[in-house]
Design an enzyme around this catalytic site. Structure first.
Site, PDB file in Angstrom:
ATOM      1  CG  ASP A  12       9.297   6.039  -7.260  1.00 57.05           C
ATOM      2  OD1 ASP A  12       8.976   7.154  -6.803  1.00 57.05           O
ATOM      3  OD2 ASP A  12       8.526   5.064  -7.286  1.00 57.05           O
ATOM      4  CB  CYS A  13      14.508   6.046 -11.679  1.00 56.75           C
ATOM      5  SG  CYS A  13      16.113   5.881 -12.476  1.00 56.75           S
ATOM      6  N   GLY A  14      16.352   8.397  -9.906  1.00 53.81           N
ATOM      7  CA  GLY A  14      17.112   9.634 -10.049  1.00 53.81           C
ATOM      8  C   GLY A  14      17.634   9.847 -11.460  1.00 53.81           C
ATOM      9  NE  ARG A  17      14.129  12.229  -8.717  1.00 54.78           N
ATOM     10  CZ  ARG A  17      14.408  11.143  -8.002  1.00 54.78           C
ATOM     11  NH1 ARG A  17      13.583  10.104  -8.023  1.00 54.78           N
ATOM     12  NH2 ARG A  17      15.499  11.086  -7.261  1.00 54.78           N
TER      13      ARG A  17
END
Length: 142
Positions: A12-14, A17
């Site tokens: 969920d963390c850019g 990712r």
């Protein structure tokens, strides 16, 4: 290519990712540990923090966590107390930690991971927000 690379990842963390995508752009398929589901052991967390050259306090995530509600800003708290909180509620572990044979880093910003990856990038790379990190030759731009 597989190599001994591990990322403690939150999908969920850019930043997490982007870091994972940069590792894969280097031709490496890392071991991906979703640390919110499978947190590191206390010993592993202590080792990662030390190997990354951080203090326990620098490894705590404040944003989007119960940091303030738990009073973790209190300077009198010991490293052991901070680690207890991080292990009880893994969202407090800052992310992503990446462990490679070339070192350990808290990849914030994500391009810090390039410091501990081999120079095997497959051409250009841009983050999700469009910021270019690697040029067409696979060389670092930032």
């Amino acid at each position: 290519m597989t190599t001994d690379v591990t990322i403690y990842h939150n999908p969920d963390c850019g930043t997490s990712r982007n870091t994972l995508a940069m590792i894969r752009n280097a031709g490496i398929e890392p071991t991906v540990i979703e640390y919110l589901r499978n947190p590191p052991t206390r010993d592993d967390l202590v080792k990662m923090i030390a190997d990354a050259g951080l203090t326990v306090r620098q490894a705590i995530r404040e944003k989007g966590t119960p940091y303030a509600e738990l009073g973790l800003h209190n300077p009198d708290l010991t490293d052991a107390q901070l680690l207890d909180a991080m292990l009880k509620d893994p969202i407090l572990i800052n992310r992503p930690f990446v462990v490679t044979p070339m070192g350990t880093r808290l990849a914030r910003p994500s391009e810090i991971v390039l410091d501990i990856l081999p120079d095997t990038h497959r051409g250009p790379f841009a983050k999700e927000d469009g910021e270019r990190v690697l040029g067409a030759d696979g060389k670092r731009l930032v």
